[in-house]
Motif scaffolding. Structure first.
Motif, PDB file in Angstrom:
ATOM      1  N   MET A   1     -16.783   4.595   1.835  1.00 25.94           N
ATOM      2  CA  MET A   1     -16.552   3.186   1.532  1.00 25.94           C
ATOM      3  C   MET A   1     -15.293   2.701   2.255  1.00 25.94           C
ATOM      4  SD  MET A   1     -16.093   1.324  -2.218  1.00 25.94           S
ATOM      5  CE  MET A   1     -17.650   1.965  -2.814  1.00 25.94           C
ATOM      6  N   GLU A   2     -15.390   1.556   2.924  1.00 29.21           N
ATOM      7  CA  GLU A   2     -14.261   1.015   3.661  1.00 29.21           C
ATOM      8  C   GLU A   2     -13.166   0.535   2.718  1.00 29.21           C
ATOM      9  OE1 GLU A   2     -13.877   1.077   6.895  1.00 29.21           O
ATOM     10  OE2 GLU A   2     -15.836   1.983   7.244  1.00 29.21           O
ATOM     11  N   PHE A   3     -11.944   0.393   3.273  1.00 26.84           N
ATOM     12  CA  PHE A   3     -10.791  -0.026   2.477  1.00 26.84           C
ATOM     13  C   PHE A   3     -11.062  -1.344   1.762  1.00 26.84           C
ATOM     14  CE2 PHE A   3      -6.792  -2.296   1.906  1.00 26.84           C
ATOM     15  CZ  PHE A   3      -6.001  -1.328   1.303  1.00 26.84           C
ATOM     16  N   GLU A   4     -11.582  -2.329   2.486  1.00 25.15           N
ATOM     17  CA  GLU A   4     -11.843  -3.634   1.889  1.00 25.15           C
ATOM     18  C   GLU A   4     -12.867  -3.545   0.771  1.00 25.15           C
ATOM     19  OE1 GLU A   4     -11.887  -2.890   5.036  1.00 25.15           O
ATOM     20  OE2 GLU A   4     -10.366  -4.113   6.040  1.00 25.15           O
ATOM     21  N   GLU A   5     -13.871  -2.708   0.954  1.00 28.99           N
ATOM     22  CA  GLU A   5     -14.905  -2.550  -0.073  1.00 28.99           C
ATOM     23  C   GLU A   5     -14.338  -1.901  -1.325  1.00 28.99           C
ATOM     24  OE1 GLU A   5     -17.712  -0.308   2.176  1.00 28.99           O
ATOM     25  OE2 GLU A   5     -18.833  -2.080   2.809  1.00 28.99           O
ATOM     26  N   LEU A  40      -4.497   2.978  -2.490  1.00 29.76           N
ATOM     27  CA  LEU A  40      -3.389   3.544  -1.718  1.00 29.76           C
ATOM     28  C   LEU A  40      -3.694   4.954  -1.205  1.00 29.76           C
ATOM     29  CD1 LEU A  40      -0.265   2.294  -3.704  1.00 29.76           C
ATOM     30  CD2 LEU A  40      -1.489   1.213  -1.815  1.00 29.76           C
ATOM     31  N   GLY A  41      -4.647   5.632  -1.840  1.00 28.85           N
ATOM     32  CA  GLY A  41      -5.103   6.918  -1.312  1.00 28.85           C
ATOM     33  C   GLY A  41      -4.287   8.128  -1.702  1.00 28.85           C
ATOM     34  N   TYR A  42      -3.483   8.027  -2.770  1.00 36.34           N
ATOM     35  CA  TYR A  42      -2.669   9.160  -3.213  1.00 36.34           C
ATOM     36  C   TYR A  42      -3.335   9.840  -4.405  1.00 36.34           C
ATOM     37  CZ  TYR A  42       1.013   7.221  -0.258  1.00 36.34           C
ATOM     38  OH  TYR A  42       1.723   6.755   0.814  1.00 36.34           O
ATOM     39  N   ASP A  43      -3.197  11.153  -4.468  1.00 34.00           N
ATOM     40  CA  ASP A  43      -3.788  11.946  -5.550  1.00 34.00           C
ATOM     41  C   ASP A  43      -2.892  11.834  -6.781  1.00 34.00           C
ATOM     42  OD1 ASP A  43      -4.881  13.760  -7.273  1.00 34.00           O
ATOM     43  OD2 ASP A  43      -5.005  15.400  -5.815  1.00 34.00           O
ATOM     44  N   GLU A 149      -2.003  -5.957   5.216  1.00 36.96           N
ATOM     45  CA  GLU A 149      -0.651  -5.541   4.831  1.00 36.96           C
ATOM     46  C   GLU A 149      -0.699  -4.493   3.722  1.00 36.96           C
ATOM     47  OE1 GLU A 149       1.629  -6.549   6.773  1.00 36.96           O
ATOM     48  OE2 GLU A 149       0.291  -7.989   7.759  1.00 36.96           O
ATOM     49  N   ILE A 150      -1.633  -4.636   2.791  1.00 36.25           N
ATOM     50  CA  ILE A 150      -1.808  -3.626   1.744  1.00 36.25           C
ATOM     51  C   ILE A 150      -2.256  -2.310   2.376  1.00 36.25           C
ATOM     52  CG2 ILE A 150      -3.119  -3.005  -0.330  1.00 36.25           C
ATOM     53  CD1 ILE A 150      -1.125  -5.193  -0.826  1.00 36.25           C
ATOM     54  N   LYS A 151      -3.118  -2.413   3.372  1.00 37.97           N
ATOM     55  CA  LYS A 151      -3.624  -1.210   4.033  1.00 37.97           C
ATOM     56  C   LYS A 151      -2.486  -0.428   4.686  1.00 37.97           C
ATOM     57  CE  LYS A 151      -7.466   0.267   6.964  1.00 37.97           C
ATOM     58  NZ  LYS A 151      -8.599  -0.196   7.790  1.00 37.97           N
TER      59      LYS A 151
END
Length: 365
Positions: A1-5, A40-43, A149-151
């Protein structure tokens, strides 16, 4: 899934669950941890990446904690302070962030209630957190301009230099946009005076101010609607061949196709009117809070003008019954595909049914 999705998916979850989330702990579990993880992608379960209840004694303050410290490349990069989603965020809520910001290597601080995310840095003075955020993300009303910017703040694309370099412009552009939005909602005397003196030659008296307050407010709303419609017309121009395919005439049913008294007999040819196009643009603008604009398309037929999700007849969002000479109707369907026709006097009345339109989109999306 893409970031925006992923961002849209979380925003949809927030919209659906916000009313049920009442405490700070519930806010963390339902909204904050999923944001840190999926956006954000952090565990959140790896203490080498996300430290919950982070403690760093500050002067005489001992044992104070900030809710999360996010680690990247072995150093604390982001501090996160959470508040319950039921309350609005205030600068007073950031007192611990102010203290911790000066004692860690973090250049970014976040204050959030799970719905609104305020991002801070140290533009005004080195190692001292600014009093105003440089970026404000509202998951109930996502500004597409902020998504890149969030990305940049996410783990996969983390670029501190780029974030800081863009922060000053983001800070002031965001603040100006919020001021403009506030003026459009409830114009101040200064705003009313600004426009009145450009179109009215008389003195700006109390009576004139009262008269022009409503006029400026009305003009602002109409201007915004026209801008939205113009943008959608431009989009429709490039999609027109695919967006308006003839709709196969459905067999009428007692529940969904009740003939209205006085409706004229329709011609054999399907004619799409400017009013139908404008009504479609309004429905599409409302639906875009939950799905991409390209997923909302229209098909015209002899009976009605249909607005569909994913160009699928089984996913009707709304129907525009504009063929009657005297009365227009907005058709909305429930979960069982039973249609209710709502009389409208003007196209802008469609905005009154925004919640029902979004609910229909969410059923399919």
């Amino acid at each position: 899934m893409e970031f925006e999705e992923r961002l849209v998916a979380l925003a949809s979850k927030v919209k659906g669950q916000a009313a049920a989330v009442q405490t700070e702990e519930a806010t963390k579990n339902a909204f904050v941890m999923p944001f840190i993880s999926s956006i954000l992608g952090y565990d959140v379960f790896d203490p080498q990446e996300v430290i919950p209840e982070f403690t760093a004694d500050v002067g005489v303050k001992r044992g104070e904690k900030v809710d999360y410290a996010i680690v990247k490349d072995g150093a604390i990069q982001i501090l996160v302070e959470c508040k319950p989603s039921v309350g609005a965020l205030k600068i007073e809520h950031a007192s611990q962030l102010f203290r911790y910001f000066a004692t860690t290597n973090a250049r970014l601080a976040v204050l959030t209630n799970g719905i609104v995310w305020q991002f801070y840095t140290d533009l005004d003075a080195p190692n001292r957190m600014d009093e105003k955020p440089f970026l404000v993300l509202d998951l109930l009303e996502i500004d597409d301009n902020l998504v890149p910017e969030i990305k940049k703040i996410s783990k996969a694309s983390f670029d501190l230099d780029s974030i800081i370099n863009a922060a000053e412009e983001l800070k002031y552009v965001g603040a100006i946009k919020r001021e403009i939005a506030a003026e459009f909602r409830e114009p101040t005397t200064e705003w009313v005076r600004f426009f009145t003196t450009r179109v009215y030659e008389g003195a700006f008296t109390q009576k004139v101010r009262e008269q022009f307050t409503s006029l400026v407010s009305k003009s602002s709303r109409q201007f915004l609607n026209e801008q939205v419609n113009d943008r959608l017309k431009t989009a429709l121009g490039s999609e027109a061949p695919a967006a308006f395919l003839p709709l196969a005439e459905p067999a009428p049913s007692p529940a969904s196709e009740v003939a209205l008294a006085g409706e004229p007999v329709e011609d054999s040819e399907v004619v799409t009117t400017p009013e139908e196009l404008e009504g479609f643009q309004i429905v599409r603008a409302i639906a875009c809070s939950d799905v991409r604009p390209s997923r909302v398309v229209a098909r015209d037929s002899k009976s009605y003008f249909a607005v569909l999700l994913d160009d699928n007849n089984r996913k009707p969002i709304a129907r525009l019954h504009f063929n009657a000479a005297k009365q227009k109707y907005l058709g909305l369907l429930d979960a069982d595909k039973v249609e209710t026709r709502h009389p409208i006097d003007a196209l802008e009345d469609i905005y009154s049914f925004a919640d029902e339109i979004r609910e229909a989109v969410r059923r399919y999306a």
